[in-house]
Design a protein around this motif. Sequence first.
Motif, PDB file in Angstrom:
ATOM      1  N   SER A 155       0.816  -1.207   0.000  1.00 60.05           N
ATOM      2  CA  SER A 155       0.000   0.000   0.000  1.00 60.05           C
ATOM      3  C   SER A 155       0.852   1.261   0.000  1.00 60.05           C
ATOM      4  O   SER A 155       2.060   1.224   0.225  1.00 60.05           O
ATOM      5  CB  SER A 155      -0.905  -0.003   1.237  1.00 60.05           C
ATOM      6  OG  SER A 155      -0.122   0.194   2.402  1.00 60.05           O
ATOM      7  N   GLY A 156       0.154   2.393  -0.208  1.00 60.47           N
ATOM      8  CA  GLY A 156       0.847   3.668  -0.123  1.00 60.47           C
ATOM      9  C   GLY A 156       1.412   3.916   1.258  1.00 60.47           C
ATOM     10  O   GLY A 156       2.486   4.513   1.411  1.00 60.47           O
ATOM     11  N   GLU A 157       0.698   3.442   2.286  1.00 59.31           N
ATOM     12  CA  GLU A 157       1.211   3.582   3.647  1.00 59.31           C
ATOM     13  C   GLU A 157       2.501   2.798   3.819  1.00 59.31           C
ATOM     14  O   GLU A 157       3.461   3.283   4.432  1.00 59.31           O
ATOM     15  CB  GLU A 157       0.164   3.100   4.655  1.00 59.31           C
ATOM     16  CG  GLU A 157       0.631   3.224   6.109  1.00 59.31           C
ATOM     17  CD  GLU A 157      -0.363   2.644   7.090  1.00 59.31           C
ATOM     18  OE1 GLU A 157      -0.087   2.718   8.299  1.00 59.31           O
ATOM     19  OE2 GLU A 157      -1.399   2.101   6.654  1.00 59.31           O
ATOM     20  N   ASP A 158       2.545   1.565   3.272  1.00 57.66           N
ATOM     21  CA  ASP A 158       3.761   0.764   3.365  1.00 57.66           C
ATOM     22  C   ASP A 158       4.933   1.472   2.692  1.00 57.66           C
ATOM     23  O   ASP A 158       6.064   1.471   3.200  1.00 57.66           O
ATOM     24  CB  ASP A 158       3.543  -0.597   2.702  1.00 57.66           C
ATOM     25  CG  ASP A 158       2.524  -1.446   3.435  1.00 57.66           C
ATOM     26  OD1 ASP A 158       2.368  -1.248   4.654  1.00 57.66           O
ATOM     27  OD2 ASP A 158       1.875  -2.281   2.788  1.00 57.66           O
ATOM     28  N   ARG A 159       4.675   2.066   1.532  1.00 59.70           N
ATOM     29  CA  ARG A 159       5.729   2.783   0.821  1.00 59.70           C
ATOM     30  C   ARG A 159       6.230   3.962   1.638  1.00 59.70           C
ATOM     31  O   ARG A 159       7.445   4.194   1.758  1.00 59.70           O
ATOM     32  CB  ARG A 159       5.190   3.282  -0.525  1.00 59.70           C
ATOM     33  CG  ARG A 159       6.210   4.070  -1.348  1.00 59.70           C
ATOM     34  CD  ARG A 159       5.527   4.885  -2.432  1.00 59.70           C
ATOM     35  NE  ARG A 159       4.646   5.907  -1.889  1.00 59.70           N
ATOM     36  CZ  ARG A 159       5.077   7.107  -1.456  1.00 59.70           C
ATOM     37  NH1 ARG A 159       6.362   7.406  -1.481  1.00 59.70           N
ATOM     38  NH2 ARG A 159       4.212   7.982  -0.987  1.00 59.70           N
ATOM     39  N   LEU A 160       5.289   4.708   2.227  1.00 58.01           N
ATOM     40  CA  LEU A 160       5.649   5.879   3.020  1.00 58.01           C
ATOM     41  C   LEU A 160       6.512   5.464   4.211  1.00 58.01           C
ATOM     42  O   LEU A 160       7.548   6.088   4.506  1.00 58.01           O
ATOM     43  CB  LEU A 160       4.366   6.573   3.478  1.00 58.01           C
ATOM     44  CG  LEU A 160       4.463   7.887   4.238  1.00 58.01           C
ATOM     45  CD1 LEU A 160       3.207   8.718   3.982  1.00 58.01           C
ATOM     46  CD2 LEU A 160       4.602   7.640   5.736  1.00 58.01           C
ATOM     47  N   ILE A 161       6.100   4.413   4.904  1.00 54.16           N
ATOM     48  CA  ILE A 161       6.848   3.943   6.071  1.00 54.16           C
ATOM     49  C   ILE A 161       8.243   3.487   5.667  1.00 54.16           C
ATOM     50  O   ILE A 161       9.246   3.843   6.303  1.00 54.16           O
ATOM     51  CB  ILE A 161       6.080   2.803   6.765  1.00 54.16           C
ATOM     52  CG1 ILE A 161       4.795   3.350   7.403  1.00 54.16           C
ATOM     53  CG2 ILE A 161       6.950   2.128   7.825  1.00 54.16           C
ATOM     54  CD1 ILE A 161       3.833   2.271   7.835  1.00 54.16           C
ATOM     55  N   ALA A 162       8.301   2.683   4.612  1.00 60.03           N
ATOM     56  CA  ALA A 162       9.596   2.146   4.184  1.00 60.03           C
ATOM     57  C   ALA A 162      10.550   3.251   3.762  1.00 60.03           C
ATOM     58  O   ALA A 162      11.754   3.202   4.058  1.00 60.03           O
ATOM     59  CB  ALA A 162       9.387   1.156   3.038  1.00 60.03           C
ATOM     60  N   ARG A 163      10.055   4.249   3.077  1.00 61.32           N
ATOM     61  CA  ARG A 163      10.928   5.291   2.539  1.00 61.32           C
ATOM     62  C   ARG A 163      11.350   6.300   3.599  1.00 61.32           C
ATOM     63  O   ARG A 163      12.532   6.684   3.655  1.00 61.32           O
ATOM     64  CB  ARG A 163      10.227   6.015   1.391  1.00 61.32           C
ATOM     65  CG  ARG A 163      11.061   7.154   0.812  1.00 61.32           C
ATOM     66  CD  ARG A 163      10.405   7.805  -0.376  1.00 61.32           C
ATOM     67  NE  ARG A 163      11.166   8.964  -0.821  1.00 61.32           N
ATOM     68  CZ  ARG A 163      10.780   9.791  -1.787  1.00 61.32           C
ATOM     69  NH1 ARG A 163       9.628   9.576  -2.431  1.00 61.32           N
ATOM     70  NH2 ARG A 163      11.524  10.829  -2.129  1.00 61.32           N
ATOM     71  N   PHE A 164      10.400   6.724   4.441  1.00 63.03           N
ATOM     72  CA  PHE A 164      10.685   7.864   5.307  1.00 63.03           C
ATOM     73  C   PHE A 164      10.943   7.503   6.764  1.00 63.03           C
ATOM     74  O   PHE A 164      11.752   8.158   7.428  1.00 63.03           O
ATOM     75  CB  PHE A 164       9.541   8.875   5.232  1.00 63.03           C
ATOM     76  CG  PHE A 164       9.320   9.433   3.851  1.00 63.03           C
ATOM     77  CD1 PHE A 164      10.310  10.148   3.210  1.00 63.03           C
ATOM     78  CD2 PHE A 164       8.125   9.202   3.183  1.00 63.03           C
ATOM     79  CE1 PHE A 164      10.115  10.660   1.936  1.00 63.03           C
ATOM     80  CE2 PHE A 164       7.911   9.713   1.912  1.00 63.03           C
ATOM     81  CZ  PHE A 164       8.917  10.438   1.283  1.00 63.03           C
ATOM     82  N   PHE A 165      10.264   6.495   7.293  1.00 59.43           N
ATOM     83  CA  PHE A 165      10.336   6.245   8.725  1.00 59.43           C
ATOM     84  C   PHE A 165      11.205   5.050   9.103  1.00 59.43           C
ATOM     85  O   PHE A 165      11.791   5.050  10.192  1.00 59.43           O
ATOM     86  CB  PHE A 165       8.919   6.092   9.302  1.00 59.43           C
ATOM     87  CG  PHE A 165       8.130   7.364   9.219  1.00 59.43           C
ATOM     88  CD1 PHE A 165       8.466   8.452  10.002  1.00 59.43           C
ATOM     89  CD2 PHE A 165       7.072   7.498   8.329  1.00 59.43           C
ATOM     90  CE1 PHE A 165       7.767   9.644   9.927  1.00 59.43           C
ATOM     91  CE2 PHE A 165       6.357   8.686   8.234  1.00 59.43           C
ATOM     92  CZ  PHE A 165       6.710   9.769   9.038  1.00 59.43           C
ATOM     93  N   ARG A 166      11.321   4.042   8.246  1.00 63.50           N
ATOM     94  CA  ARG A 166      12.195   2.928   8.584  1.00 63.50           C
ATOM     95  C   ARG A 166      13.641   3.375   8.781  1.00 63.50           C
ATOM     96  O   ARG A 166      14.319   2.902   9.706  1.00 63.50           O
ATOM     97  CB  ARG A 166      12.102   1.827   7.528  1.00 63.50           C
ATOM     98  CG  ARG A 166      12.881   0.552   7.912  1.00 63.50           C
ATOM     99  CD  ARG A 166      12.549  -0.597   6.986  1.00 63.50           C
ATOM    100  NE  ARG A 166      11.150  -0.963   7.122  1.00 63.50           N
ATOM    101  CZ  ARG A 166      10.340  -1.254   6.105  1.00 63.50           C
ATOM    102  NH1 ARG A 166      10.802  -1.214   4.866  1.00 63.50           N
ATOM    103  NH2 ARG A 166       9.086  -1.596   6.314  1.00 63.50           N
ATOM    104  N   PRO A 167      14.160   4.311   7.981  1.00 60.89           N
ATOM    105  CA  PRO A 167      15.556   4.722   8.178  1.00 60.89           C
ATOM    106  C   PRO A 167      15.830   5.421   9.511  1.00 60.89           C
ATOM    107  O   PRO A 167      16.989   5.468   9.937  1.00 60.89           O
ATOM    108  CB  PRO A 167      15.805   5.683   7.002  1.00 60.89           C
ATOM    109  CG  PRO A 167      14.826   5.263   5.957  1.00 60.89           C
ATOM    110  CD  PRO A 167      13.602   4.855   6.725  1.00 60.89           C
ATOM    111  N   ILE A 168      14.805   5.959  10.160  1.00 60.30           N
ATOM    112  CA  ILE A 168      15.043   6.671  11.424  1.00 60.30           C
ATOM    113  C   ILE A 168      14.622   5.848  12.632  1.00 60.30           C
ATOM    114  O   ILE A 168      14.708   6.321  13.773  1.00 60.30           O
ATOM    115  CB  ILE A 168      14.333   8.040  11.451  1.00 60.30           C
ATOM    116  CG1 ILE A 168      12.806   7.868  11.505  1.00 60.30           C
ATOM    117  CG2 ILE A 168      14.745   8.905  10.274  1.00 60.30           C
ATOM    118  CD1 ILE A 168      12.053   9.163  11.796  1.00 60.30           C
TER     119      ILE A 168
END
Length: 334
Positions: A10-23
């Motif tokens: 989902s778009g939420e999964d993409r958002l999490i993977a791109r922006f929040f997983r690295p931090i």
Amino acid sequence: MGGPADGGGSGEDRLIARFFRPIAGAGALGLLDDAALLSPPEGCDLVLTKDAVVAGVHFFADDPPASVAKKALRVNLSDLAAKGAAPLGALLAIALPKGTGDAWIEAFAAGLGADAALHGCPILGGDTVATPGPVTITITALGAVPKGGFVPRTGARPGQAILISGTIGDAALGLKLRLGPRDAPFGDLDAGGRSHLLDRYLHPQPRLALAPALRAHAAAAMDVSDGLAGDLAKMLAASGCGGTLDARLVPLSAAAATVTGGRADMLKAALTGGDDYEILACVPQAAVPAFIAAAARAGVPVAVIGETQAGEGLDVIGPDGAPLDLGAGSYSHF
């Protein structure tokens, strides 16, 4: 805040993977699960707090997203500091209006990650949702305090000194400056003074370094989020005693002193306005010198601004030595 490892779905999964997983911190398990895993330090109690910030209420919609992220985290860290706790981690829930661009989210995540690292408070997970309303950010912060070291709001007793960290009123005056930059009270401020007030509203400074001194010496403490006078009255009421606040002793920055000088309305704003996020503490008189010394070693200035007393209510002494009526004494959402 979990999602597929490859960032697909989902778009939420993409958002999490791109922006929040690295931090995310180690306890977040890569944000691949529905929960985080955290082991509290041995011999410590957990301290938990939650605060939300909403666009149009706690920050301006056009504030830099990195600054919004820092404010959202720091208001929670301030609560931990007031309880004598050290941060362990935080959970983030963010509600974003549809159409929020990647650039905004990227800057928000970068600011949050940098501040989490700065303050030793790793991001452990949370939730991301869409909303038809304004940006809303909720953070749950977890901290640890040695067993028996929690500093309550309810421990004040008559005859104790009332102290405050830092300076008071900068954030409230910064908000007024933001709303009315050409208003008369700000005419005497130079560029440095204006910048100081605006920054104090945008970027609270959590007093985590003061936590050990509070544990060692304070009977009661809380952070000032809604206004010095009103929050002090809340702490005294919770403790079952009264007190006196002497406005002549309240520490002001050079910028705040310039704005409030001879202006009763601006002084009232400084004493009752929110967003200071300084620490109020009630300390037994015999422990005051040790508390001030410990705070100085931690790099946090503190000042005696009053005394607790038997009875109820808060008496405020004005600049002329006469009683000062501050009305409600603090900001209220309702």
